[in-house]
Design an enzyme around this catalytic site. Sequence first.
Site, PDB file in Angstrom:
ATOM      1  N   ASP A 166      40.546  29.915  48.546  1.00  0.00           N
ATOM      2  CA  ASP A 166      41.884  29.346  48.363  1.00  0.00           C
ATOM      3  C   ASP A 166      42.820  30.302  47.649  1.00  0.00           C
ATOM      4  O   ASP A 166      43.868  29.890  47.131  1.00  0.00           O
ATOM      5  CB  ASP A 166      41.784  28.030  47.565  1.00  0.00           C
ATOM      6  N   HIS A 214      34.506  36.850  45.611  1.00  0.00           N
ATOM      7  CA  HIS A 214      34.943  36.339  44.315  1.00  0.00           C
ATOM      8  C   HIS A 214      35.969  35.213  44.455  1.00  0.00           C
ATOM      9  O   HIS A 214      36.141  34.412  43.544  1.00  0.00           O
ATOM     10  CB  HIS A 214      35.473  37.486  43.455  1.00  0.00           C
ATOM     11  N   ARG A 258      35.330  42.771  48.754  1.00  0.00           N
ATOM     12  CA  ARG A 258      34.711  42.052  47.644  1.00  0.00           C
ATOM     13  C   ARG A 258      35.526  40.836  47.221  1.00  0.00           C
ATOM     14  O   ARG A 258      34.985  39.861  46.705  1.00  0.00           O
ATOM     15  CB  ARG A 258      34.561  43.030  46.456  1.00  0.00           C
ATOM     16  N   ASN A 264      35.234  39.918  36.746  1.00  0.00           N
ATOM     17  CA  ASN A 264      36.387  40.478  37.451  1.00  0.00           C
ATOM     18  C   ASN A 264      37.169  41.517  36.647  1.00  0.00           C
ATOM     19  O   ASN A 264      37.739  42.447  37.223  1.00  0.00           O
ATOM     20  CB  ASN A 264      37.335  39.345  37.878  1.00  0.00           C
ATOM     21  N   HIS A 321      27.140  45.660  49.795  1.00  0.00           N
ATOM     22  CA  HIS A 321      27.054  46.808  48.886  1.00  0.00           C
ATOM     23  C   HIS A 321      26.695  48.087  49.643  1.00  0.00           C
ATOM     24  O   HIS A 321      26.443  49.115  49.028  1.00  0.00           O
ATOM     25  CB  HIS A 321      26.062  46.522  47.751  1.00  0.00           C
ATOM     26  N   SER A 322      26.692  48.008  50.950  1.00  0.00           N
ATOM     27  CA  SER A 322      26.631  49.219  51.780  1.00  0.00           C
ATOM     28  C   SER A 322      27.887  50.059  51.601  1.00  0.00           C
ATOM     29  O   SER A 322      27.882  51.255  51.889  1.00  0.00           O
ATOM     30  CB  SER A 322      26.499  48.837  53.255  1.00  0.00           C
ATOM     31  N   SER A 371      42.731  31.397  44.860  1.00  0.00           N
ATOM     32  CA  SER A 371      42.886  31.152  43.413  1.00  0.00           C
ATOM     33  C   SER A 371      42.693  32.465  42.658  1.00  0.00           C
ATOM     34  O   SER A 371      43.336  32.706  41.638  1.00  0.00           O
ATOM     35  CB  SER A 371      41.886  30.096  42.931  1.00  0.00           C
TER      36      SER A 371
HETATM   37  C1  HEM Z   1      24.450  38.708  45.329  1.00  0.00           C
HETATM   38  C2  HEM Z   1      25.175  38.717  44.229  1.00  0.00           C
HETATM   39  C3  HEM Z   1      26.131  39.824  43.907  1.00  0.00           C
HETATM   40  C4  HEM Z   1      26.213  40.454  42.703  1.00  0.00           C
HETATM   41  C5  HEM Z   1      25.378  40.183  41.464  1.00  0.00           C
HETATM   42  C6  HEM Z   1      27.239  41.450  42.824  1.00  0.00           C
HETATM   43  C7  HEM Z   1      27.647  42.279  41.814  1.00  0.00           C
HETATM   44  C8  HEM Z   1      28.463  43.374  41.983  1.00  0.00           C
HETATM   45  C9  HEM Z   1      28.740  44.346  40.975  1.00  0.00           C
HETATM   46  C10 HEM Z   1      28.200  44.301  39.541  1.00  0.00           C
HETATM   47  C11 HEM Z   1      29.544  45.294  41.506  1.00  0.00           C
HETATM   48  C12 HEM Z   1      30.085  46.535  40.804  1.00  0.00           C
HETATM   49  C13 HEM Z   1      31.192  46.094  39.897  1.00  0.00           C
HETATM   50  C14 HEM Z   1      31.520  47.095  38.826  1.00  0.00           C
HETATM   51  O1  HEM Z   1      30.620  47.784  38.337  1.00  0.00           O
HETATM   52  O2  HEM Z   1      32.718  47.170  38.467  1.00  0.00           O
HETATM   53  C15 HEM Z   1      29.787  44.905  42.867  1.00  0.00           C
HETATM   54  C16 HEM Z   1      30.580  45.615  43.746  1.00  0.00           C
HETATM   55  C17 HEM Z   1      30.853  45.195  45.028  1.00  0.00           C
HETATM   56  N1  HEM Z   1      30.490  43.981  45.579  1.00  0.00           N
HETATM   57 FE1  HEM Z   1      29.113  42.720  44.857  1.00  0.00          FE
HETATM   58  N2  HEM Z   1      27.749  41.398  44.079  1.00  0.00           N
HETATM   59  C18 HEM Z   1      27.120  40.412  44.770  1.00  0.00           C
HETATM   60  C19 HEM Z   1      27.402  40.015  46.067  1.00  0.00           C
HETATM   61  C20 HEM Z   1      28.429  40.497  46.822  1.00  0.00           C
HETATM   62  C21 HEM Z   1      28.924  39.907  48.028  1.00  0.00           C
HETATM   63  C22 HEM Z   1      28.390  38.608  48.630  1.00  0.00           C
HETATM   64  C23 HEM Z   1      29.928  40.696  48.473  1.00  0.00           C
HETATM   65  C24 HEM Z   1      30.803  40.545  49.694  1.00  0.00           C
HETATM   66  C25 HEM Z   1      30.444  39.912  50.767  1.00  0.00           C
HETATM   67  C26 HEM Z   1      30.050  41.799  47.551  1.00  0.00           C
HETATM   68  C27 HEM Z   1      30.893  42.864  47.708  1.00  0.00           C
HETATM   69  C28 HEM Z   1      30.982  43.932  46.840  1.00  0.00           C
HETATM   70  C29 HEM Z   1      31.669  45.178  47.146  1.00  0.00           C
HETATM   71  C30 HEM Z   1      32.292  45.554  48.475  1.00  0.00           C
HETATM   72  C31 HEM Z   1      31.610  45.959  45.988  1.00  0.00           C
HETATM   73  C32 HEM Z   1      32.246  47.344  45.773  1.00  0.00           C
HETATM   74  C33 HEM Z   1      33.690  47.120  45.370  1.00  0.00           C
HETATM   75  C34 HEM Z   1      34.498  48.366  45.077  1.00  0.00           C
HETATM   76  O3  HEM Z   1      34.086  49.488  45.355  1.00  0.00           O
HETATM   77  O4  HEM Z   1      35.618  48.186  44.554  1.00  0.00           O
HETATM   78  N3  HEM Z   1      29.159  41.622  46.552  1.00  0.00           N
HETATM   79  N4  HEM Z   1      29.133  43.732  43.120  1.00  0.00           N
END
Ligand code: HEM
Length: 342
Positions: A77, A69, A65, A97, A196-197, A79
């Site tokens: 970079d 970000h 993730r 974050n 999110h897989s 940052s």
């Molecule tokens: C399309 C827009 C996206 C939104 C709105 C979004 C939002 C979120 C949110 C809300 C969470 C859970 C955070 C929490 O509840 O603390 C999450 C987790 C995650 N996101 Fe996204 N995300 C997006 C795209 C992406 C992309 C592009 C990636 C990576 C290529 C990504 C990778 C991940 C991963 C791997 C997690 C799980 C992290 C963990 O278990 O620590 N996300 N995301």
Amino acid sequence: MSHLLSFLLLFSSLLCVTNSRASIAATQLQKGYYSKSCPKAESIVRGVIGRAMAREPRSGASVMRLQFHDCFVNGCDASLLLDDTPTMLGEKLSLSNINSLRSYEVIDEVKEELERQCPGVVSCADIIVMAARDAVVLSGGPCWEVKLGREDSLTASQEDSNRIMPSPRANATSLIKLFSQFNLTITDLVALSGSHSIGQGRCFSIVFRLYNQSGTGRPDPNMDAAFREKLNRLCPMSGDGNVTGGLDATPVVFDNQYFKDLVRLRGFLNSDQTLYSDNAETGEVVKRFSLDPDAFFMAFVEGMVKMGDLQSGRRGEIRRNCRVANDQLKEDLQLIRVLSQG
Ligand code: HEM
Ligand SMILES: *[C@@H]1O[C@H](CO)[C@@H](O)[C@H](O)[C@H]1NC(C)=O
Ligand SMILES: *[C@@H]1O[C@H](CO)[C@@H](O)[C@H](O)[C@H]1NC(C)=O
Ligand SMILES: *[C@@H]1O[C@H](CO)[C@@H](O)[C@H](O)[C@H]1NC(C)=O
Ligand SMILES: *[C@@H]1O[C@H](CO)[C@@H](O)[C@H](O)[C@H]1NC(C)=O
């Protein structure tokens, strides 16, 4: 579960075939950038990420993730990794974050080992990109060669992170618009959301859609009833917002389950389910990826490479410590010296 994970950790590197689809070299980034200056760089990163995931499977998702970000806020970079200073509010405490991004210490561990082997050579920005790829590979996902040669920023911007990073409440329309600002297509958006897989999300990120979607006082209608009941038990209305649940039904395996879940109205985040339920174009792509894991893997790799190409255009440096710009680090070390003498 742990058997499956050790199987993946053991064999994914053997199954991994180089993805040789050529990409247009629009920047000075290149594959094998450290092959002379630090030949072991990529294997060191792979080793540390593998050990971290063996300790805690979720750390793979958390590290992956970080690329999203980092790259969306003024380019890839590093940052994101800068700690706050008395004169700079960094990105770690931005809206998306704070209390959410994690596993920064895994990146520190990679950096420490690289600094021992090849001091001052490998950028933190490149570490994030290598680590994200390795986390996907070690979770059973596709393998690809990453382009390297990024520099680390001298500064960070909490304001920019707040302005840019999308909310879990985001709808398909606003996500399409956001991604298009980075020249990322609808297919890129859907494929990258497939990250999110793996990983977990907090109750904090979904209580609004469980109890008060768009201020209606009702749950999101695009949710399977049995799944909603399960989430209601995990996340009661005034419960602990830090409790987490899997982002899909198989949160330690990188596969196309995420898309199968969306088609069955079992998406965790609103920003996930909206891709299937609220927009015909993204919905078509979700359906396709739910039926064709190879198509998802290929599009995901393409999206990650494009996202990894985002750059700030500002000059940077190779940080010695991913949390601190080199000038600041020098000042800190001087201060420590003075204090320990006086
Ligand atoms: C399309 C827009 C996206 C939104 C709105 C979004 C939002 C979120 C949110 C809300 C969470 C859970 C955070 C929490 O509840 O603390 C999450 C987790 C995650 N996101 Fe996204 N995300 C997006 C795209 C992406 C992309 C592009 C990636 C990576 C290529 C990504 C990778 C991940 C991963 C791997 C997690 C799980 C992290 C963990 O278990 O620590 N996300 N995301
Ligand atoms: C999507 O979200 C944006 C930004 O929050 C909002 O302005 C817009 O009305 C929403 N669109 C739909 C179709 O719900
Ligand atoms: C998107 O593409 C346009 C046209 O090629 C280019 O001018 C712009 O800099 C690109 N934007 C990003 C964020 O890469
Ligand atoms: C639901 O959201 C609306 C608008 O954001 C708010 O006015 C209302 O008080 C909320 N209802 C509950 C039960 O939290
Ligand atoms: C989650 O935990 C952090 C740190 O312990 C705390 O500051 C924060 O308020 C909690 N967040 C929620 C939504 O409960």
